[in-house]
Design an enzyme around this catalytic site. Structure first.
Site, PDB file in Angstrom:
ATOM      1  N   PRO A 171      -1.659   0.476  -2.284  1.00  0.00           N
ATOM      2  CA  PRO A 171      -2.056  -0.678  -1.450  1.00  0.00           C
ATOM      3  C   PRO A 171      -0.929  -1.322  -0.661  1.00  0.00           C
ATOM      4  CG  PRO A 171      -1.681  -1.411  -3.694  1.00  0.00           C
ATOM      5  CD  PRO A 171      -1.410   0.085  -3.682  1.00  0.00           C
ATOM      6  N   CYS A 172       0.215  -0.657  -0.506  1.00  0.00           N
ATOM      7  CA  CYS A 172       1.373  -1.334   0.083  1.00  0.00           C
ATOM      8  C   CYS A 172       1.120  -1.877   1.488  1.00  0.00           C
ATOM      9  CB  CYS A 172       2.588  -0.404   0.092  1.00  0.00           C
ATOM     10  SG  CYS A 172       2.345   1.166   0.941  1.00  0.00           S
ATOM     11  N   GLY A 173       0.263  -1.211   2.272  1.00  0.00           N
ATOM     12  CA  GLY A 173       0.012  -1.700   3.629  1.00  0.00           C
ATOM     13  C   GLY A 173      -1.357  -2.304   3.836  1.00  0.00           C
TER      14      GLY A 173
END
Length: 221
Positions: A171-173
């Site tokens: 989910p980093c972006g």
């Protein structure tokens, strides 16, 4: 009521997560009645589960069947999965052995303040698939995006509730593209907030060829 913060920075609070999760599950049941239901798994009071917040739990859908890509090419020729008109490009209700079964969980990440898709897959004999086998069976365009994209990739990590390794779309972006996605919708801030999980899944679901029906995406209630 969901707070409007979700439409401002693309994030979601843990309290709002259960609200939008229940709304997503209800609409899924309404517009995809032939497919397995998403169910809210309440973990707030279960023995052995640490409470992560006010709304502690996750959405779960089990046993979604996907035909293998080689079978799809035989049925549809050389056209890509994007050429099909079905809401679920390669997910079916078939009980054939020529495919794989997937379990999907939507879990809230307190680190990123966004939902995260956890998943696992197994063949008809119950054997769990490894990452290479999963990626090999993704739609062609999805595999290409995962290879080139900086906003998401498949990784394996411990499921926060089951304490076993599951695969996830990192989910980093997520908050960045959700902010752009929600800002581009022509609706009120309240409706955009309530549609958060539907908008999110309309993107991450396509990695597996899961496209939401247009009526579900457009529905305001």
């Amino acid at each position: 009521m969901v707070s409007n913060n979700a439409t401002c920075d693309g994030s979601l609070s843990s309290t709002d997560f259960q609200i939008v999760a229940n709304a997503f599950a209800e609409k899924w049941k309404k517009f995809n009645s032939d497919f397995p239901e998403w169910l809210w798994i309440d973990c707030s009071n279960r023995l052995g589960f640490a409470a992560h917040g006010v709304s502690d739990g996750y959405l779960s859908v089990q046993n979604v069947f996907f035909k293998v890509q080689s079978s799809l090419k035989e049925e549809h020729g050389e056209c890509s999965s994007n050429d099909y008109e079905e809401p679920f490009d390669n997910a079916t209700l078939s009980t054939s052995d020529d495919g794989h079964w997937y379990d999907f969980h939507i879990v809230y990440s307190s680190s990123y303040n966004v939902p995260v898709l956890y998943f696992r897959a197994h063949s008809s004999d119950g054997q769990l698939l490894n990452q290479d086998e999963i990626e090999k069976n993704l739609p062609t365009e999805s595999a290409k995006v995962l290879t080139e994209s900086k906003w998401t990739f498949i990784t394996q990590q411990e499921h926060p509730y089951l304490n076993r390794p599951w695969y996830t779309l990192h989910p980093c972006g997520t908050s960045e593209w959700m902010k752009l996605l929600l800002a581009g919708e022509n609706s009120t801030a309240e409706n955009r907030a309530e549609q958060y999980l539907i908008s999110w899944f309309s993107v991450v679901g396509q990695v597996f060829g899961l496209k939401l029906p247009l009526d579900m995406v457009k529905s305001d209630g």
